[in-house]
Design a protein around this motif. Structure first.
Motif, short mmCIF file in Angstrom:
data_model
loop_
_atom_site.label_atom_id
_atom_site.label_comp_id
_atom_site.label_asym_id
_atom_site.label_seq_id
_atom_site.Cartn_x
_atom_site.Cartn_y
_atom_site.Cartn_z
N ILE A 1 -5.66 -7.82 -10.15
CA ILE A 1 -4.96 -8.16 -8.92
C ILE A 1 -3.70 -7.31 -8.77
O ILE A 1 -3.46 -6.69 -7.72
N PHE A 2 -2.87 -7.29 -9.81
CA PHE A 2 -1.62 -6.53 -9.75
C PHE A 2 -1.88 -5.03 -9.61
O PHE A 2 -1.20 -4.34 -8.84
N ASP A 3 -2.85 -4.52 -10.38
CA ASP A 3 -3.13 -3.08 -10.37
C ASP A 3 -3.64 -2.63 -9.00
O ASP A 3 -3.20 -1.59 -8.49
N SER A 4 -4.54 -3.40 -8.40
CA SER A 4 -5.07 -3.02 -7.09
C SER A 4 -4.03 -3.19 -6.00
O SER A 4 -4.00 -2.42 -5.03
N PHE A 5 -3.13 -4.16 -6.17
CA PHE A 5 -2.06 -4.36 -5.18
C PHE A 5 -1.08 -3.19 -5.19
O PHE A 5 -0.65 -2.72 -4.13
N THR A 6 -0.73 -2.70 -6.39
CA THR A 6 0.30 -1.66 -6.51
C THR A 6 -0.04 -0.43 -5.68
O THR A 6 0.76 0.02 -4.85
N ALA A 7 -1.22 0.14 -5.91
CA ALA A 7 -1.60 1.37 -5.20
C ALA A 7 -1.72 1.13 -3.70
O ALA A 7 -1.27 1.97 -2.89
N ASN A 8 -2.30 0.01 -3.30
CA ASN A 8 -2.48 -0.27 -1.87
C ASN A 8 -1.15 -0.53 -1.16
O ASN A 8 -0.97 -0.10 -0.02
N TRP A 9 -0.25 -1.23 -1.83
CA TRP A 9 1.04 -1.51 -1.20
C TRP A 9 1.87 -0.23 -1.04
O TRP A 9 2.52 -0.02 -0.02
N GLN A 10 1.85 0.63 -2.07
CA GLN A 10 2.56 1.90 -1.97
C GLN A 10 1.99 2.75 -0.84
O GLN A 10 2.74 3.39 -0.09
N ASN A 11 0.68 2.77 -0.73
CA ASN A 11 0.04 3.53 0.34
C ASN A 11 0.39 2.93 1.70
O ASN A 11 0.63 3.66 2.68
N HIS A 12 0.47 1.61 1.77
CA HIS A 12 0.78 0.92 3.03
C HIS A 12 2.19 1.25 3.52
O HIS A 12 2.37 1.61 4.70
#
Length: 449
Positions: free
Chosen positions: A293-304
């Motif tokens: 959950i945390f790992d997938s959130f990190t990349a997507n939030w930075q991209n967002h």
């Protein structure tokens, strides 16, 4: 006369939060310290045993992080209720609060990515892959050296081993923050366009994903580790839908499944079965779920946030490392290990040189991470990291002559086929969209005539 009450309240929120967190950590230290001669809180936490010992370690770490998050939330509610920023003052505290909660949202409608050929895209992908591969390879070697060797003190006799990995993370993040700040200052770019507090989410999730990954290794067996590491692309796609409402094409779903299946076959087919691994427990599965959950959130939030606020990779690096530096430093201070680590640095100059070398390598890796995220997005970044893992294991097998089964060979072939399909499918999709845009433009020009 200037009203200083709001400033006093804001400072009090920060101070009281820190004092309460420090008091709670002291109480926990006294409760778990059965040996009154052990002054190292970090060592006490590591030595805790049992399926739920991780809860104590997690809670103590979160106390440090709460010193940042709780004031951020309370101050936001306070300034919103009192309309603090409408006073339009010029004090230092006012400027810091404004910097933290307000950004400059830029219009991306005029920003168009330059068209690239499939050859150019493949070369850029190779550049990112090699950059990440080399950076992480050197970083891994240096990190293992720092955490395993004994450093000689200034007296030339006493030897000590450093065991606080969080302090090393603090040094890494601090150097990355300084380098990105200096670069932006020299270039005359703004330090950020997004509100600073939005970087805290990515920073926190990045720290927590690493912590959950390492903690979970104590509670899961090798097949479970393989399954989770192989399927990282799928959670990234799901999180992309949640955060950015991303839409994926059929070939993207297909390649995600192919990469996951290929990595499972390859990792199981190249494993050293002689290595002992613990049995999988519910605690391990819970920690692995948090990791995904945390790992997938990190990349997507930075991209967002990079897309929302038209940010460069250096600006993204600046904001995330600012909060990573704050999180790790407060956690170290709360645990009482910050000044112990600083003392170790003073007594062992060679350790500081190794730390700076490691941090420079980690900063280079971060530059490639953020460049890859902005250039290709979180899904391709995850694919690159999976490929990096596969090739590292493949090289290890070739160098040390470990056996690779037929299923392992089939797995690596499937992975590289999936990457090829991913690039060709993306290239064809862009061509179709460009033709559609051109037809619309021609139709519009004819209708106007």
């Amino acid at each position: 006369m200037r009203n200083i009450v709001p400033d006093f309240i804001i400072c009090s929120i920060v101070l009281i939060t820190f004092l309460l967190a420090h008091l709670l950590s002291y109480i926990i230290f006294e409760l778990i310290n059965t040996d009154s001669e052990e002054p190292n809180f970090n060592k006490l936490l590591i030595d805790q045993q049992g399926d739920f010992a991780f809860v104590i370690r997690l809670f103590v770490n979160c106390l440090g992080y709460a010193c940042i998050f709780i004031p951020l939330l309370l101050i936001y509610k306070y300034i919103k209720k009192t309309k603090y920023l409408e006073r339009k003052e010029s004090g230092l505290l006012y400027s810091l609060v404004k910097l933290c909660y307000y950004g400059e949202k830029q219009d991306r409608s005029q920003i168009k990515d330059a068209a690239t050929s499939i050859t150019q895209e493949c070369l850029t992908f190779l550049y990112c892959f090699l950059g990440l591969m080399i950076s992480f390879l050197i970083w891994g070697v240096l990190q293992e050296k720092i955490m395993t060797i004994e450093y000689t003190g200034k007296d030339g006799k006493t030897k000590s081993r450093f065991n606080d990995s969080q302090f090393i993370v603090f040094i890494n993040r601090t150097l990355a923050f300084l380098i990105s700040s200096i670069y932006l200052f020299i270039k005359g770019h703004s330090l950020h366009t997004a509100p600073l507090f939005k970087f805290s989410y990515a920073s926190f999730s990045n720290i927590m994903s690493a912590w959950c990954q390492y903690e979970a290794l104590k509670f899961v067996n090798f097949p479970t580790q393989v399954l989770v590491k192989s399927a990282k692309v799928i959670p990234v796609m799901i999180m992309g839908k949640v955060i950015s409402r991303a839409k994926y094409e059929f070939h993207e779903y297909l390649t995600a499944v192919m990469i996951s299946c290929g990595m499972v076959l390859f990792l199981t087919g190249s494993a050293d079965e002689s290595k002992h691994s613990p049995s999988t427990t519910l605690t391990g599965l819970f920690l692995l779920t948090l990791y995904l959950i945390f790992d997938s959130f990190t990349a997507n939030w930075q991209n967002h946030i990079s897309k929302t606020y038209s940010m460069t990779s250096i600006q993204l690096m600046f904001g995330v490392n600012l909060f990573s530096m704050m999180f790790t430093s407060t956690s170290l201070i709360i645990q009482g290990t910050f000044f112990q680590s600083v003392g170790f640095v003073k007594e062992h100059p060679k350790f500081m040189i190794d730390c700076i070398t490691l941090s420079l390598c980690a900063t280079t890796g971060q530059l490639f991470i953020y460049y890859t995220l902005l250039k290709f997005g979180p899904m391709v970044f995850t694919i690159i990291m999976s490929l990096r893992q596969a090739i590292a294991i493949l090289l290890s097998c070739l160098i040390y002559k470990h056996r690779i089964t037929i299923s392992g060979v089939i797995g690596i072939v499937i992975v590289f086929m999936a990457v090829s399909i991913r690039f060709y499918g993306g290239y064809r999709l862009r061509q179709i969209r460009q033709k559609a845009d051109l037809l619309k433009l021609n139709y519009k020009s004819r209708s106007e005539v």
